[in-house]
Design a protein around this motif. Structure first.
Motif, PDB file in Angstrom:
ATOM      1  N   GLU A 192     -46.722  16.899 -26.213  1.00 48.22           N
ATOM      2  CA  GLU A 192     -48.141  16.560 -26.326  1.00 48.22           C
ATOM      3  C   GLU A 192     -48.550  15.606 -25.204  1.00 48.22           C
ATOM      4  OE1 GLU A 192     -50.396  17.771 -28.229  1.00 48.22           O
ATOM      5  OE2 GLU A 192     -49.036  19.061 -29.405  1.00 48.22           O
ATOM      6  N   GLU A 193     -47.676  14.634 -24.907  1.00 54.33           N
ATOM      7  CA  GLU A 193     -47.975  13.693 -23.817  1.00 54.33           C
ATOM      8  C   GLU A 193     -48.043  14.416 -22.481  1.00 54.33           C
ATOM      9  OE1 GLU A 193     -44.893  10.813 -24.124  1.00 54.33           O
ATOM     10  OE2 GLU A 193     -45.819   9.726 -25.817  1.00 54.33           O
ATOM     11  N   ASN A 194     -47.076  15.343 -22.260  1.00 53.77           N
ATOM     12  CA  ASN A 194     -47.073  16.129 -21.010  1.00 53.77           C
ATOM     13  C   ASN A 194     -48.321  16.989 -20.907  1.00 53.77           C
ATOM     14  OD1 ASN A 194     -44.640  15.031 -20.300  1.00 53.77           O
ATOM     15  ND2 ASN A 194     -43.422  16.793 -20.989  1.00 53.77           N
ATOM     16  N   LEU A 195     -48.737  17.546 -22.060  1.00 56.55           N
ATOM     17  CA  LEU A 195     -49.953  18.368 -22.048  1.00 56.55           C
ATOM     18  C   LEU A 195     -51.147  17.538 -21.591  1.00 56.55           C
ATOM     19  CD1 LEU A 195     -51.543  20.923 -22.706  1.00 56.55           C
ATOM     20  CD2 LEU A 195     -51.677  20.127 -25.086  1.00 56.55           C
ATOM     21  N   GLN A 196     -51.249  16.336 -22.104  1.00 54.85           N
ATOM     22  CA  GLN A 196     -52.379  15.481 -21.724  1.00 54.85           C
ATOM     23  C   GLN A 196     -52.310  15.109 -20.244  1.00 54.85           C
ATOM     24  OE1 GLN A 196     -55.021  14.732 -23.712  1.00 54.85           O
ATOM     25  NE2 GLN A 196     -55.843  14.015 -21.741  1.00 54.85           N
ATOM     26  N   LYS A 197     -51.071  14.875 -19.754  1.00 51.32           N
ATOM     27  CA  LYS A 197     -50.911  14.555 -18.334  1.00 51.32           C
ATOM     28  C   LYS A 197     -51.386  15.717 -17.465  1.00 51.32           C
ATOM     29  CE  LYS A 197     -46.968  11.418 -18.922  1.00 51.32           C
ATOM     30  NZ  LYS A 197     -45.508  11.227 -18.647  1.00 51.32           N
ATOM     31  N   LYS A 198     -50.995  16.941 -17.877  1.00 49.12           N
ATOM     32  CA  LYS A 198     -51.386  18.111 -17.077  1.00 49.12           C
ATOM     33  C   LYS A 198     -52.890  18.357 -17.165  1.00 49.12           C
ATOM     34  CE  LYS A 198     -47.127  20.653 -16.492  1.00 49.12           C
ATOM     35  NZ  LYS A 198     -46.531  21.998 -16.351  1.00 49.12           N
ATOM     36  N   LEU A 199     -53.474  18.063 -18.342  1.00 45.53           N
ATOM     37  CA  LEU A 199     -54.936  18.201 -18.454  1.00 45.53           C
ATOM     38  C   LEU A 199     -55.633  17.206 -17.527  1.00 45.53           C
ATOM     39  CD1 LEU A 199     -55.311  18.674 -22.326  1.00 45.53           C
ATOM     40  CD2 LEU A 199     -55.674  20.399 -20.542  1.00 45.53           C
TER      41      LEU A 199
ATOM     42  N   LEU B 237     -55.390  18.564 -14.066  1.00 45.12           N
ATOM     43  CA  LEU B 237     -56.355  19.663 -13.881  1.00 45.12           C
ATOM     44  C   LEU B 237     -57.765  19.131 -13.642  1.00 45.12           C
ATOM     45  CD1 LEU B 237     -55.161  22.250 -16.574  1.00 45.12           C
ATOM     46  CD2 LEU B 237     -54.899  22.387 -14.086  1.00 45.12           C
ATOM     47  N   GLU B 238     -58.103  18.055 -14.342  1.00 45.39           N
ATOM     48  CA  GLU B 238     -59.420  17.462 -14.146  1.00 45.39           C
ATOM     49  C   GLU B 238     -59.569  16.936 -12.717  1.00 45.39           C
ATOM     50  OE1 GLU B 238     -62.239  17.178 -15.920  1.00 45.39           O
ATOM     51  OE2 GLU B 238     -61.290  18.612 -17.315  1.00 45.39           O
ATOM     52  N   LYS B 239     -58.488  16.317 -12.225  1.00 43.44           N
ATOM     53  CA  LYS B 239     -58.519  15.805 -10.843  1.00 43.44           C
ATOM     54  C   LYS B 239     -58.601  16.958  -9.849  1.00 43.44           C
ATOM     55  CE  LYS B 239     -55.911  11.615 -11.959  1.00 43.44           C
ATOM     56  NZ  LYS B 239     -54.660  10.849 -11.750  1.00 43.44           N
ATOM     57  N   MET B 240     -57.805  18.049 -10.106  1.00 45.20           N
ATOM     58  CA  MET B 240     -57.870  19.218  -9.218  1.00 45.20           C
ATOM     59  C   MET B 240     -59.266  19.839  -9.226  1.00 45.20           C
ATOM     60  SD  MET B 240     -54.281  21.241  -9.814  1.00 45.20           S
ATOM     61  CE  MET B 240     -52.777  20.692  -8.995  1.00 45.20           C
ATOM     62  N   LYS B 241     -59.856  19.888 -10.416  1.00 47.91           N
ATOM     63  CA  LYS B 241     -61.206  20.448 -10.538  1.00 47.91           C
ATOM     64  C   LYS B 241     -62.200  19.625  -9.715  1.00 47.91           C
ATOM     65  CE  LYS B 241     -64.788  21.448 -13.955  1.00 47.91           C
ATOM     66  NZ  LYS B 241     -65.173  21.379 -15.386  1.00 47.91           N
ATOM     67  N   SER B 242     -62.039  18.302  -9.813  1.00 46.77           N
ATOM     68  CA  SER B 242     -62.940  17.400  -9.083  1.00 46.77           C
ATOM     69  C   SER B 242     -62.817  17.624  -7.583  1.00 46.77           C
ATOM     70  CB  SER B 242     -62.599  15.955  -9.441  1.00 46.77           C
ATOM     71  OG  SER B 242     -63.393  15.052  -8.700  1.00 46.77           O
ATOM     72  N   ILE B 243     -61.564  17.829  -7.094  1.00 47.24           N
ATOM     73  CA  ILE B 243     -61.342  18.051  -5.658  1.00 47.24           C
ATOM     74  C   ILE B 243     -61.961  19.365  -5.225  1.00 47.24           C
ATOM     75  CG2 ILE B 243     -59.565  18.510  -3.923  1.00 47.24           C
ATOM     76  CD1 ILE B 243     -57.810  16.471  -5.346  1.00 47.24           C
ATOM     77  N   THR B 244     -61.742  20.440  -6.061  1.00 41.52           N
ATOM     78  CA  THR B 244     -62.264  21.765  -5.664  1.00 41.52           C
ATOM     79  C   THR B 244     -63.783  21.805  -5.683  1.00 41.52           C
ATOM     80  OG1 THR B 244     -62.084  22.534  -7.959  1.00 41.52           O
ATOM     81  CG2 THR B 244     -60.212  22.955  -6.498  1.00 41.52           C
ATOM     82  N   GLU B 245     -64.414  20.917  -6.469  1.00 43.86           N
ATOM     83  CA  GLU B 245     -65.875  20.903  -6.537  1.00 43.86           C
ATOM     84  C   GLU B 245     -66.487  19.858  -5.599  1.00 43.86           C
ATOM     85  OE1 GLU B 245     -66.698  20.207 -10.608  1.00 43.86           O
ATOM     86  OE2 GLU B 245     -66.208  22.279 -11.248  1.00 43.86           O
ATOM     87  N   SER B 246     -65.606  19.096  -4.885  1.00 45.97           N
ATOM     88  CA  SER B 246     -66.090  18.064  -3.982  1.00 45.97           C
ATOM     89  C   SER B 246     -66.685  18.689  -2.717  1.00 45.97           C
ATOM     90  CB  SER B 246     -64.951  17.115  -3.609  1.00 45.97           C
ATOM     91  OG  SER B 246     -65.360  16.202  -2.609  1.00 45.97           O
ATOM     92  N   SER B 247     -67.692  18.040  -2.181  1.00 43.43           N
ATOM     93  CA  SER B 247     -68.335  18.542  -0.954  1.00 43.43           C
ATOM     94  C   SER B 247     -67.653  17.992   0.298  1.00 43.43           C
ATOM     95  CB  SER B 247     -69.827  18.138  -0.957  1.00 43.43           C
ATOM     96  OG  SER B 247     -69.942  16.730  -1.051  1.00 43.43           O
TER      97      SER B 247
ATOM     98  N   GLU C  82     -46.767  16.172  -8.758  1.00 38.72           N
ATOM     99  CA  GLU C  82     -46.792  15.528 -10.081  1.00 38.72           C
ATOM    100  C   GLU C  82     -46.769  16.595 -11.187  1.00 38.72           C
ATOM    101  OE1 GLU C  82     -49.563  12.378 -12.614  1.00 38.72           O
ATOM    102  OE2 GLU C  82     -50.040  12.854 -10.511  1.00 38.72           O
ATOM    103  N   TRP C  83     -47.541  17.671 -10.974  1.00 37.49           N
ATOM    104  CA  TRP C  83     -47.571  18.796 -11.959  1.00 37.49           C
ATOM    105  C   TRP C  83     -46.175  19.386 -12.151  1.00 37.49           C
ATOM    106  CZ3 TRP C  83     -51.395  21.352 -14.832  1.00 37.49           C
ATOM    107  CH2 TRP C  83     -51.030  22.591 -15.363  1.00 37.49           C
ATOM    108  N   ASN C  84     -45.464  19.634 -11.055  1.00 33.79           N
ATOM    109  CA  ASN C  84     -44.142  20.276 -11.130  1.00 33.79           C
ATOM    110  C   ASN C  84     -43.099  19.375 -11.799  1.00 33.79           C
ATOM    111  OD1 ASN C  84     -45.005  22.633  -9.908  1.00 33.79           O
ATOM    112  ND2 ASN C  84     -44.548  21.887  -7.838  1.00 33.79           N
TER     113      ASN C  84
END
Length: 599
Positions: A128-135, A138-148, A164-166
């Motif tokens: 459960e802790e790992n799941l939260q870490k990966k979520l 993902l939020e950080k990756m999403k922020s980067i992909t949506e950054s201008s 970090e994900w791996n």
């Protein structure tokens, strides 16, 4: 400079294909076998070893050890119960004893369970802790992909997020595919945004191609790994490594994936075939063991009436047990059941055998008492001078002796010698007292031997006319009119005469009834108790008449129009006809006795 698409993940189609090639670990260990334990101490020792590293213990092995302990305990109780019964105890009074090792077993199992529960809880919490870490990643990756901002500036940060994900491993199984697809999506978006130069991109692709090529080579070598199970587990690790390596050049992506997939397919096919072959062999073992059970269960106990019968069948059971040991495991869900079935059949056999031997010993003890009583009766008569009456009584005692069953072997010779000694003593005294009859008996012996020669000549005839029967009747009548012969010669003479007469009957094709009658007449002599024999025949005659009357009455109640009724009518008619023949023969036997008594 263009941005390099380093670490581009597998496409969704490739990911799904990879997942279908990789069975779960639980499936792969389904049929693993463990070294069998033969004593409860060995079971306890193995559980202690498992308890030292309970977190890595195999629940299947723990369950098997527990089953083995209680099977051994049950077997000991069965042995104790049989010993108790054989010692004279009542089966219902037997009280099983508690096992001194059982508390230790339960204590170790409880410790292992607590450790495993703690481990499982910790793992679930970690997932459960790992799941939260990966979520969060993902939020950080999403922020980067949506950054201008320029993607190149965020490249190091994105690479750090990938690393970090791996490094994060286990998450809840029901979230794996969902979160992996999201991770793939953000990776694809990010690398589409990158504008690294061709030289950097080609270097990254080349590095990833080298890594994936090494993994392909390692996977291909697994096709020659002797241990199929080990090869399968190694392949799972290679799949994880393959996933974690970034993309290769677009033109190489499909070929490198196909190479790895082909190597994986070869390993998976060997793994699948291994368990298919194992299941087939286990099913064959089950079939063989089922046949052995059927043989053991098909014992016809009602036909085992002697010690030899039981000993012969005991050897068969032991041979079946020896054969059982040469056969391997049956399928896991049936292995214990088929063993319990065979053990129940063997237990039933040895239970029946013990009951037979117990009953046989009791019967032999009763037979010994009966034979001792016959000895006492014979000994009480051995000094009698009422030669004829006593001889008849002793003859009856000898017949009664033959009807009594066996006695214990250690008494058999002694009791027989005692009985026959008393009989022989009487007949020796009788022979001495009746020596005056000796010459007459010898004369009768000569007459009967002459008749035997006459019958032998008649038997040699090649042509038999209607006078044969009359001649034979005359000879039989003459034979019956001759008195006693020496006692030792009586049986020999009668046997020779009877065999010759029967031979003539067969050759002359005399009817079965006439043959029986003539054979019966040849055995009649005045020295027998003809009155008693006649009374017996009269009772038989009346019984047959009543049976005929009963069958004839029954015919009136049957409906012969039906197939079943017609069959029964014919059957009863045949029985009536046979009974009438028996009635006629019995009547002629009575007439023969009357004729003998009047001569």
């Amino acid at each position: 400079m263009e941005v390099n698409e380093t670490n581009r993940p597998l496409t969704e189609e490739q990911t799904n294909a990879a997942e279908t090639l990789v069975p779960t670990v639980e499936q792969s260990t389904e049929n693993v076998k463990y070294e069998p334990k033969h004593t409860k101490e060995e079971v306890i020792q193995r559980l202690k070893e498992i308890n030292e590293n309970a977190c890595e213990a195999d629940k299947q092995e723990i369950d098997l050890l527990k089953q083995t302990f209680y099977k051994l305990h049950k077997s000991e109780q069965e042995v104790n119960r049989k010993t108790f019964i054989e010692a004279g105890g009542d089966a219902n009074s037997f009280i099983p004893q508690s096992d001194p090792l059982e508390p230790e077993l339960k204590s170790i199992l409880s410790e292992i369970k607590e450790k495993r529960n703690s481990m499982i809880a910790a793992i679930e919490k970690e997932k459960e802790e790992n799941l939260q870490k990966k979520l969060d990643i993902l939020e950080k990756m999403k922020s980067i992909t949506e950054s201008s901002e320029d993607a190149g500036k965020n490249y190091s940060e994105f690479k750090s997020l990938q690393q970090e994900w791996n490094e994060i491993k286990l998450i809840p199984a029901n979230k794996v595919n969902e979160i992996w697809k999201t991770y793939q999506l953000y990776n694809e978006k990010f690398y589409d945004m990158l504008k690294l130069n061709n030289e950097f991109r080609e270097y990254d692709f080349k590095k990833n191609l080298e890594l994936k090529t090494h993994i392909c080579e390692a996977a291909e070598k697994l096709a020659d790994e002797p241990d199929v199970i080990s090869a399968f587990h190694q392949l799972q690790k290679l799949h994880q490594e393959f996933r974690e390596i970034g993309p290769v050049a677009k033109e190489m992506r499909e070929s490198i994936w196909n190479r790895f997939k082909a190597a994986s397919t070869a390993v998976n096919r060997r793994h699948q075939k291994h368990f298919e072959d194992l299941k087939e062999q286990e099913q064959n073992n089950l079939d063989q063991k089922t046949v052995i059970c059927e043989i053991a269960e098909a014992m016809e106990y009602d036909k085992f009436t002697t010690f030899t019968d039981w000993e012969d069948k005991t050897q068969e059971i032991l041979a079946l047990q020896a054969k059982w040991k040469t056969i391997g495991y049956a399928p896991q869900k049936m292995n214990l059941k088929i063993f319990e079935r065979f053990r129940a059949a063997c237990d039933e056999f040895f239970k029946r055998k013990a009951e037979f031997f117990k009953t046989a010993k009791e019967n032999m003890a009763l037979n010994l008492e009966k034979k001792k009583e016959l000895c006492e009766k014979a000994e009480a008569l051995k000094d009698s001078t009422a030669w004829k009456e006593t001889a008849e009584i002793l003859a009856k005692l000898q017949k009664e002796w033959k009807t009594v069953g066996p006695v214990p072997k250690k008494y058999s010779d002694a009791v027989w010698k005692r009985f026959i000694g008393a009989c022989d003593y009487f007949f020796e005294q009788k022979a001495k007292a009746t020596s005056s009859q000796r010459s007459e008996e010898l004369e009768n012996l000569s007459k009967k031997e002459a008749i035997i020669k006459q019958v032998a000549e008649l038997e040699k005839s090649e042509v038999y006319d209607e006078t044969i029967g009359e001649k034979l009747k005359s000879i039989i009548a003459e034979w019956n009119s001759i008195g006693f012969v020496p006692f030792k010669e009586k049986d020999r003479l009668y046997k020779e005469f009877r065999n010759l007469v029967n031979s003539i009957f067969d050759k002359a094709n005399i009817s079965a009834t006439e043959k029986k009658l003539n054979s019966y007449k040849s055995g009649l002599s005045k020295e027998a108790n003809l009155y008693k024999e006649r009374e017996k025949l009269v009772r038989i005659y009346e019984r047959i008449k009543n049976e005929i009357k009963t069958y004839e009455n029954n015919l009136g109640f049957l409906n012969s129009s039906s197939k079943k009724g017609n069959s029964l009518v014919n059957d009863i008619a045949r029985k009536i006809e046979k009974l009438k023949n028996d009635l006629n023969l019995t009547l002629k036997k009575i007439e023969a006795i009357d004729e003998t008594m009047n001569n």
